[in-house]
Design an enzyme around this catalytic site. Structure first.
Site, mmCIF file in Angstrom:
data_model
loop_
_atom_site.group_PDB
_atom_site.id
_atom_site.type_symbol
_atom_site.label_atom_id
_atom_site.label_comp_id
_atom_site.label_asym_id
_atom_site.label_seq_id
_atom_site.Cartn_x
_atom_site.Cartn_y
_atom_site.Cartn_z
ATOM 1 N N ARG A 1 0.819 -1.221 0.000
ATOM 2 C CA ARG A 1 0.000 0.000 0.000
ATOM 3 C C ARG A 1 0.850 1.267 0.000
ATOM 4 N NH1 ARG A 1 -1.898 2.455 3.986
ATOM 5 N NH2 ARG A 1 -1.662 0.681 5.396
ATOM 6 N N TYR B 1 -15.867 9.535 -19.234
ATOM 7 C CA TYR B 1 -16.192 8.141 -18.942
ATOM 8 C C TYR B 1 -17.295 8.066 -17.877
ATOM 9 C CZ TYR B 1 -15.620 3.403 -17.233
ATOM 10 O OH TYR B 1 -15.862 2.122 -16.825
ATOM 11 N N ASP C 1 -7.704 12.068 -19.187
ATOM 12 C CA ASP C 1 -7.874 10.617 -19.275
ATOM 13 C C ASP C 1 -7.385 10.204 -20.661
ATOM 14 O OD1 ASP C 1 -8.813 8.024 -19.677
ATOM 15 O OD2 ASP C 1 -10.595 8.332 -18.434
ATOM 16 N N LYS D 1 -7.651 -1.263 -20.266
ATOM 17 C CA LYS D 1 -7.911 -1.134 -21.691
ATOM 18 C C LYS D 1 -6.622 -1.388 -22.489
ATOM 19 C CE LYS D 1 -11.841 -0.222 -19.915
ATOM 20 N NZ LYS D 1 -12.290 1.132 -19.632
HETATM 21 C C1 LIG Z 1 -12.682 1.894 -18.502
HETATM 22 C C2 LIG Z 1 -12.370 3.327 -18.432
HETATM 23 C C3 LIG Z 1 -12.139 3.969 -17.206
HETATM 24 C C4 LIG Z 1 -12.266 3.270 -15.872
HETATM 25 O O1 LIG Z 1 -11.344 2.264 -15.730
HETATM 26 P P1 LIG Z 1 -11.536 0.956 -14.804
HETATM 27 O O2 LIG Z 1 -10.264 0.224 -15.011
HETATM 28 O O3 LIG Z 1 -12.769 0.250 -15.297
HETATM 29 O O4 LIG Z 1 -11.733 1.439 -13.416
HETATM 30 C C5 LIG Z 1 -11.800 5.316 -17.232
HETATM 31 N N1 LIG Z 1 -11.716 6.003 -18.385
HETATM 32 C C6 LIG Z 1 -11.957 5.432 -19.579
HETATM 33 C C7 LIG Z 1 -11.853 6.245 -20.812
HETATM 34 C C8 LIG Z 1 -12.287 4.073 -19.648
HETATM 35 O O5 LIG Z 1 -12.533 3.519 -20.846
#
Ligand SMILES: *Cc1c(COP(=O)(O)O)cnc(C)c1O
Length: 383
Positions: free
Chosen positions: A47, A101, A173, A198
Site C-alpha cells: 500500500r 467516462y 484521461d 484497456k
Molecule cells: C474503462 C475506463 C475507465 C475506468 O477504468 P476501470 O479500469 O474500469 O476502473 C476510465 N476512463 C476510460 C476512458 C475508460 O474507458
C-alpha cells in the site's frame, strides 16, 4: 529518464527487474507483503506503492508518458478518484469536459457534494467552452480525448495553455489514445490518467489503472493513495508489465484496422454515420492529426434508421458484445442500453447518442475476417 529512445524498446525493456539469482530473461514476480524496515533505504509495503513489481511497471509507464514518475492502481477509477481527491479541497471547483467516462461522471456527481467540492461540465469541447466555466475557485480542468462513445476530440494544447494561464492543474484521461498515439505531457498537460484495463493491458484479462506526472505531483497523489488503498497487486503489476511489452505493436495494428474499418463503414449502404477522428469527415480531424500519432482502435457508428441494432449484435459471430474495450479481439457495445442507459432517452439525444449507435473496439484480427462478420450480420438484419 530512460536511455532508450524507441517506443518498442521502451515497451520491452524499461523497468525490467534483473533476475540476479538465475539470470532469467524476464522480470521475476515478487509476491511479498513483508519487507524489512531496519537498515534499508526504502521501506517497502504494497500500500506504499513501492514493491519491486509496482516500481517496475511504474517506471515503464512513466517512460511511455514522458513523465518523471508514475503509479499503478488497482483500477482506472482508483487512479482517477485518488488523483482528483489528492488535489481538491472543500470549496474548490473543477471544470470537467461534458463527455467523460461514465464511471468518472458517477464518481463526481455521487461523491463531490459530500466533500463540498463544486464542479461544472462544459457544454462542448471547444477551448472557449472550458474558459467560460472557469471561476474564482476553479482548481482543476479535466479532459478526455478521444472521448467515449462519440470519439470527440479536445484540443489538448489549447486546454493545457488555458490551465497554465489561470494557474490551474490540467488532467487528462488518456485511455482511448494510449501513449502510443498521444503523449499529453509533451502537449503541456500536468497529469495523465489511464484505465490500464484497456489498451495498456490489452488482452481483456486484467483490471488496472495508472497516473503519470512530475515527481512532485506523484508524491501528492501518493499521500492520498496510501490512505485510500487502491494499490495494484504484484501479480497484476507483473501481468501489466508483460502486456505493455507489446503495446506499441498492438496499438499500431489497432490504428491500421480501425482506420480501414471506419472508411469501410462510412461507405456502407446500411450505415448512416461513422465517428472516428481519423476520418476527414470528423469535425476535429485536423486537431486530432496535430496531437495524435495514430487515431486509435475505437470508433462508433449508427445503423440506418429502422435497422435493429440489438439484432445486429446478436447476428455477429466473431465480434463479441462487451462492456469493456481495447482488447486484441474486436468487441461491440450499444451505449443506449448499457453505459448510457441511466441517462434517459432525452439526455442521450442531447449528447448525440442515438439508440442505433454502436461503439466498436476494433481488434487486431485480419481485416477480411472483421469485414466478413459485419457483412453477414448486416445481411441477416436487412433480409
Ligand atoms: C474503462 C475506463 C475507465 C475506468 O477504468 P476501470 O479500469 O474500469 O476502473 C476510465 N476512463 C476510460 C476512458 C475508460 O474507458
Amino acid at each position: 529518464m530512460t536511455k532508450y529512445k524507441g517506443l518498442n524498446t521502451i515497451c520491452t525493456h524499461v523497468g525490467e527487474i534483473k533476475d540476479t539469482q538465475f539470470g532469467g530473461a524476464i522480470s521475476p514476480i515478487f509476491m511479498t507483503s513483508s519487507y524489512p524496515f531496519m537498515d534499508v533505504d526504502v521501506k517497502r509495503y504494497p500500500r506504499y506503492f513501492n514493491t519491486p513489481n509496482q516500481e517496475s511497471v511504474a517506471i515503464k509507464i512513466a517512460a511511455l508518458e514522458h513523465a518523471e514518475a508514475a503509479m499503478p492502481f488497482a483500477s482506472g477509477m482508483a487512479a482517477i478518484s485518488t488523483t482528483l481527491l489528492a488535489f481538491l479541497q472543500q470549496g474548490d471547483h473543477v471544470v470537467f469536459q461534458n463527455e467523460i467516462y461514465g464511471g468518472a461522471f458517477n464518481f463526481v456527481v455521487e461523491e463531490f457534494d459530500k466533500f463540498g467540492i463544486e464542479y461544472t461540465f462544459t457544454k462542448g469541447v471547444a477551448v472557449t467552452d472550458f474558459e467560460s466555466e472557469i471561476k474564482e475557485n476553479t482548481k482543476v480542468i479535466y479532459i478526455e480525448t478521444p472521448s467515449n462513445p462519440l470519439l470527440s476530440i479536445t484540443d489538448v494544447v489549447a486546454v493545457a495553455d488555458l490551465a497554465k494561464k489561470h494557474g490551474l492543474i490540467s488532467m487528462i484521461d488518456n485511455t482511448f489514445a494510449s501513449p502510443v498515439n498521444q503523449i499529453p505531457i509533451d502537449l503541456g498537460i500536468d497529469i495523465v490518467l489511464h484505465s490500464a484495463t484497456k489498451y495498456l493491458g490489452g488482452h481483456s484479462d486484467i483490471c488496472a489503472g495508472a497516473v503519470a506526472s512530475t515527481n512532485e505531483n506523484i508524491n501528492i497523489i501518493f499521500q492520498k493513495a496510501k490512505n485510500l488503498g487502491g494499490n495494484m497487486s504484484d501479480f497484476m503489476c507483473y501481468l501489466l508489465e508483460r502486456s505493455i511489452k507489446t503495446l506499441g505493436l498492438r496499438v499500431k495494428q489497432h490504428n491500421v484496422n480501425a482506420l480501414a474499418m471506419a472508411e469501410y463503414l462510412e461507405d456502407h449502404k446500411a450505415i448512416k454515420k461513422v465517428y472516428y477522428p481519423g476520418l476527414a469527415s470528423h469535425p476535429n480531424h485536423s486537431i486530432a492529426k496535430a496531437q495524435m500519432k495514430g487515431f486509435g482502435g475505437m470508433l462508433s457508428f449508427e445503423l440506418n434508421d429502422g435497422l435493429d441494432a440489438v439484432a445486429f449484435q446478436k447476428a455477429l459471430t466473431m465480434i463479441k458484445p462487451s462492456l469493456s474495450l481495447a482488447g486484441v479481439e474486436s468487441t461491440i457495445l450499444l451505449p443506449a442500453v448499457t453505459s448510457h442507459a441511466l441517462m434517459g432517452a432525452e439526455a442521450r439525444k442531447e449528447q448525440g447518442i442515438s439508440d442505433n449507435l454502436l461503439r466498436f473496439s476494433v481488434g487486431i484480427e485480419e481485416l477480411e475476417d472483421i469485414i466478413a462478420d459485419i457483412e453477414q450480420a448486416v445481411d441477416q438484419i436487412t433480409k
